[in-house]
Motif scaffolding. Structure first.
Motif, PDB file in Angstrom:
ATOM      1  N   ARG A   1     -70.843  -0.436 -63.708  1.00  0.00           N
ATOM      2  CA  ARG A   1     -69.390  -0.417 -63.569  1.00  0.00           C
ATOM      3  C   ARG A   1     -68.998  -0.567 -62.097  1.00  0.00           C
ATOM      4  N   GLY A   2     -68.167  -1.537 -61.825  1.00  0.00           N
ATOM      5  CA  GLY A   2     -67.738  -1.794 -60.461  1.00  0.00           C
ATOM      6  C   GLY A   2     -68.689  -2.656 -59.659  1.00  0.00           C
ATOM      7  N   ALA A   3     -69.871  -2.919 -60.208  1.00  0.00           N
ATOM      8  CA  ALA A   3     -70.866  -3.715 -59.483  1.00  0.00           C
ATOM      9  C   ALA A   3     -71.148  -5.056 -60.154  1.00  0.00           C
ATOM     10  N   VAL A   4     -70.591  -5.242 -61.360  1.00  0.00           N
ATOM     11  CA  VAL A   4     -70.831  -6.455 -62.134  1.00  0.00           C
ATOM     12  C   VAL A   4     -69.488  -6.963 -62.643  1.00  0.00           C
ATOM     13  N   GLY A   5     -69.314  -8.275 -62.593  1.00  0.00           N
ATOM     14  CA  GLY A   5     -68.041  -8.844 -63.022  1.00  0.00           C
ATOM     15  C   GLY A   5     -67.846  -8.885 -64.515  1.00  0.00           C
ATOM     16  N   ALA A   6     -68.864  -9.320 -65.274  1.00  0.00           N
ATOM     17  CA  ALA A   6     -68.779  -9.439 -66.726  1.00  0.00           C
ATOM     18  C   ALA A   6     -70.067  -8.902 -67.334  1.00  0.00           C
ATOM     19  N   LEU A   7     -69.945  -8.344 -68.523  1.00  0.00           N
ATOM     20  CA  LEU A   7     -71.099  -7.718 -69.171  1.00  0.00           C
ATOM     21  C   LEU A   7     -71.260  -8.252 -70.581  1.00  0.00           C
ATOM     22  N   GLY A   8     -72.492  -8.585 -70.938  1.00  0.00           N
ATOM     23  CA  GLY A   8     -72.804  -9.008 -72.293  1.00  0.00           C
ATOM     24  C   GLY A   8     -73.715  -8.001 -72.963  1.00  0.00           C
ATOM     25  N   TYR A   9     -73.513  -7.793 -74.257  1.00  0.00           N
ATOM     26  CA  TYR A   9     -74.394  -6.913 -75.020  1.00  0.00           C
ATOM     27  C   TYR A   9     -74.821  -7.618 -76.296  1.00  0.00           C
ATOM     28  N   VAL A  10     -76.127  -7.537 -76.611  1.00  0.00           N
ATOM     29  CA  VAL A  10     -76.679  -8.190 -77.799  1.00  0.00           C
ATOM     30  C   VAL A  10     -76.795  -7.179 -78.927  1.00  0.00           C
ATOM     31  N   SER A  11     -75.950  -7.358 -79.925  1.00  0.00           N
ATOM     32  CA  SER A  11     -75.961  -6.518 -81.118  1.00  0.00           C
ATOM     33  C   SER A  11     -76.565  -7.333 -82.258  1.00  0.00           C
ATOM     34  N   GLY A  12     -76.235  -7.003 -83.508  1.00  0.00           N
ATOM     35  CA  GLY A  12     -76.860  -7.711 -84.625  1.00  0.00           C
ATOM     36  C   GLY A  12     -75.962  -7.792 -85.841  1.00  0.00           C
ATOM     37  N   MET A  13     -76.268  -8.737 -86.714  1.00  0.00           N
ATOM     38  CA  MET A  13     -75.443  -8.941 -87.907  1.00  0.00           C
ATOM     39  C   MET A  13     -75.601  -7.800 -88.901  1.00  0.00           C
ATOM     40  N   SER A  14     -76.649  -6.981 -88.742  1.00  0.00           N
ATOM     41  CA  SER A  14     -76.860  -5.890 -89.692  1.00  0.00           C
ATOM     42  C   SER A  14     -75.813  -4.790 -89.545  1.00  0.00           C
ATOM     43  N   VAL A  15     -74.963  -4.870 -88.510  1.00  0.00           N
ATOM     44  CA  VAL A  15     -73.941  -3.834 -88.345  1.00  0.00           C
ATOM     45  C   VAL A  15     -72.873  -3.916 -89.430  1.00  0.00           C
TER      46      VAL A  15
END
Length: 349
Positions: free
Chosen positions: A92-106
């Motif tokens: 937080r505050g050190a990165v412009g954009a964040l990606g997270y890899v989730s899954g279709m099983s949700v």
């Protein structure tokens, strides 16, 4: 944060939390190919590719290697929600954009047959005791919930499905081109067991295509939740297997497909974990008929032809020294299954 200029993503400094395995490796490789600067953070602290900076981090404790560092974007593939939250707080505050890899099983197993991003998701205490996806799916959902409110910039959540391609540790797709290459070389029978209905539409994604979409979305700061399950079009199982045959150097008629019924295969494979079966043998862990990835397709997600994936997987398998596959059948077992489940007969259609 870098933005796209005239539709072309600017050069970014990308952090990949984990980059030596499967999807993370391909994200790092795709980012390099696109001209970005890449840093990977992993327990080993080893660079998976030339030109990549490597940092040693412990997701359960020591994130000190990230202290004082800034990046334009980062991608996290981890499943433990507490570890994901800790990394998000660090970034937080050190990165412009964040990606997270989730899954279709949700997605909730009682939801629509073809869920989109707004479909109901799983909830604690609602799954049967025998549902193998409940625990891991709830962890992914908790991680999604940890990322979005904690981070102070755009968040891209990728809900992936079955991923295949070079470096796939499961070997579930790899089985097909390898098995067919062995048949063509006279190293295995030319009658090949195939599961279920040849006209059944199947979904899967080359991890490199997911990686390309992830890199572009992060470089552009594109926020949102995206289903990223391929191949983006209806594709019958028979066409995928024919593509694997072509990749192995064969042509229609070079092997005899022994199509076996789903129920008989399920009974015969009751003691074989789904992760040890080649893809598209009975998959009771997947409750949906398909996943709607139209939003990601509209945002630029593209999938390569099955024959290209199969050809590259076969080449990778040979390059790694052609070890025993993690999924599949030995010749005697496959012959037994052909006789019991397909009547020993060559293909229909």
């Amino acid at each position: 944060m870098s933005r796209a200029v005239d539709g072309v993503a600017a050069r970014v400094r990308l952090l990949v939390l984990g980059g030596g395995g499967f999807l993370g490796y391909h994200v790092a490789a795709e980012a390099l190919r696109a001209g970005h600067e890449v840093t990977v953070a992993s327990r080993s602290g080893e660079a998976p590719l030339e030109g990549v900076e490597a940092l040693a981090v412990d997701r359960y404790g020591d994130l000190s290697a990230l202290h004082g560092r800034t990046f334009d974007a980062a991608l996290d593939t981890f499943s433990d929600p507490d570890a994901v939250r800790s990394a998000t707080e660090e970034l937080r505050g050190a990165v412009g954009a964040l990606g997270y890899v989730s899954g279709m099983s949700v997605y909730h197993p009682d939801g629509p047959a073809v869920p989109g991003e707004d479909a109901p998701v799983r909830r604690p205490g609602e799954a049967s005791a025998g549902d193998p996806l409940q625990e891991r799916s709830l962890a992914k959902l908790a991680a999604e919930d940890a990322v979005t409110p904690t981070f102070d910039g755009p968040v891209t959540v990728l809900r992936v499905g079955i991923m295949v391609g070079p470096r796939d540790p499961s070997d579930r797709f790899t089985w097909w081109p390898v098995r067919l290459a062995r048949a063509l070389a006279g190293e295995a029978p030319r009658t090949v067991l195939a599961p279920g209905d040849p006209a059944r539409a199947v979904q899967y994604s080359d991890a490199r295509d997911i990686a390309a979409f992830a890199v572009r979305a992060l470089a552009e700061g594109r926020a949102g939740v995206f289903d990223t399950v391929g191949p983006g079009r209806a594709q019958p199982l028979s066409a995928v297997l024919d593509a694997c045959l072509e990749a192995a150097g064969g042509a229609p008629g070079d092997v005899a497909w022994a199509w076996a019924g789903e129920e008989s295969l399920r009974a015969e494979l009751a003691d074989v974990e789904e992760e040890q079966r080649p893809l598209w043998f009975p998959e009771d862990q997947i409750p949906q008929d398909a996943i709607d990835s139209s939003a990601a397709l509209a945002a630029g997600l593209r999938f390569r032809p099955a024959v290209d994936t199969a050809r590259d997987v076969l080449a990778w398998h040979r390059e790694r020294g052609a070890p025993a596959l993690a999924a599949g059948f030995d010749p005697a077992e496959e012959t037994r299954l052909v006789r019991r489940c397909a009547g020993g007969a060559p293909p229909k259609g």
